[in-house]
Write an enzyme that holds these catalytic residues in place. Sequence first.
Site, mmCIF file in Angstrom:
data_model
loop_
_atom_site.group_PDB
_atom_site.id
_atom_site.type_symbol
_atom_site.label_atom_id
_atom_site.label_comp_id
_atom_site.label_asym_id
_atom_site.label_seq_id
_atom_site.Cartn_x
_atom_site.Cartn_y
_atom_site.Cartn_z
ATOM 1 N N GLU A 152 0.802 -0.897 -0.357
ATOM 2 C CA GLU A 152 -0.046 -0.253 -0.201
ATOM 3 C C GLU A 152 1.248 1.047 -0.300
ATOM 4 O OE1 GLU A 152 -3.000 -0.597 3.212
ATOM 5 O OE2 GLU A 152 -4.168 -1.588 1.733
ATOM 6 N N GLU A 157 -5.574 -8.431 -1.663
ATOM 7 C CA GLU A 157 -6.392 -8.746 -0.270
ATOM 8 C C GLU A 157 -7.915 -8.472 -0.260
ATOM 9 O OE1 GLU A 157 -5.000 -5.363 2.749
ATOM 10 O OE2 GLU A 157 -2.434 -5.941 2.433
#
Length: 492
Positions: free
Chosen positions: A199, A389
């Site tokens: 991220e 994810e």
Amino acid sequence: MGFPKGFLWGGATAANQYEGGYISGGKGLAVADTITGGDGIHGIQRKIYLELADGTKTSVGNREEVPAGAKAYVDPDVYYPSHVATDFYHHWKEDIALFAEMGMNVYRLSINWTRIFPHGDDEVPNEEGLQFYEDVFKECHKYNIEPLVTIYHFDCPLYLANEYDGWVSRHTVDAFEKYCRTIFTRYKGLVKYWLTINEININTNFMMNGVHEHISNKQNAEQCRWHLFVGSALAVTIGHEIDPNNFIGLMIAHGATYPYSCNPEDVMCEIETAHTQKWFYGDVLCRGYYPAYKVKELEREGIVIHKEPGDDELLKKGVVDFYSFSYYSSATYAAHPEQIKQVEGNQVRGLQNPYLKASEWGWTVDPVGLRVNLNQIYDRYQLPMMIVENGLGAIDKVEEDGSINDDYRIDYMREHILQMKKAIEIDGVDLIGYTPWGHIDVVSAGTGEMRKRYGFIYVDKDDDGNGDLSRSRKKSFFYMQKVYKSNGEDLD
Ligand code: BG6
């Protein structure tokens, strides 16, 4: 039709949320080891205890700013969820056997930088740490599970954060380069799928990247971003150089973003938000240079990034092989948001969508948004994609007989997998893998809670650290097993 043969079905974890053993086997402290638990439902932030430059002690919330010169430390009287987490460090054999039983053929995990280099920049790596991951990768291969390794997942070495301001400093990039070279060399032939920086788009603060003053000092935030891009490009370049078979991707928190209404001003607002929140990062890492809208922003703000000679070329050379992202929810954006209810999300806030419902933690549930994402990303970059994810954080109830009937999670998974299938079958996107988040219960990154569970495998541990860490299969375990073993055909 359906999912291609060889599709990667798996699960995903991060060292600091799963491993525990926080100072075992020669491991050093990461910033993550200094962050307490919080309470997401009641909006209580995780905390970081600090010693200020003048010696006084204080604490800040994990979303707040850490003052320049402050050093985070571990307070012996405070409970830190990462220290034991859900103890993969002592359960890895048992856990990998469960992953195989569930039908996984890929397992996304991260290497904890401080297990390899305890301070981040040590002269020589810690052999015990290197051996630990080697054993784990070999165990995965025993079951034909491909490791998918995140090189850096929210665990900046504490020493680099306290002494160098983390990723604001070029010293951290140099240390990262050495760390990359060490792991690519050691795990050659054992790992072929890699993600550079988890991220990368929500990574400018102290918790993720050891950056002091990330809100009041925009120069710091932009310098940190630049260094993360350089770090990612170095990882790709070194990885390819050491083994041309390495397949190396970026990782972006890619929630779906919509205009709140068809008012053109809302549409423009969404475009600007999406640029800042997510596209900027993909544009740089897939194309190798800053997009025009970012160049203009930096000019307007009077920010000049400090670059080393060769950095621009490196960014071009180090573009990624594939695009990976986390997806949990969507949000809307309006030019005049004042009267509209805000909603929570994965590190970002947006506005409520009147057509959708939210999880207990206020994250909007939006399976179609996943198909929207797959289309938009593929249209923009034409690269293979992995969803690394996805999942539902929820409170699970253990029944008297030990069973956990998490039908809500099964519904969430089914709806999202259906949308993936449509994106492949109807839209023709190149989706190659799916690793739902926390397929075994782990500590929440955002809130530090245990009760916010994503797993198909339950771990007996609560928010205060009580529990015997035993593992058990939830109802969703058997559902995912069926899905995985049928290559995504049996979704009922
Ligand atoms: C992403 C992270 O932010 O989302 C994970 O990569 C994190 O580390 C996951 O755990 C879910 O967020 P949370 O806050 O519910 O744990």
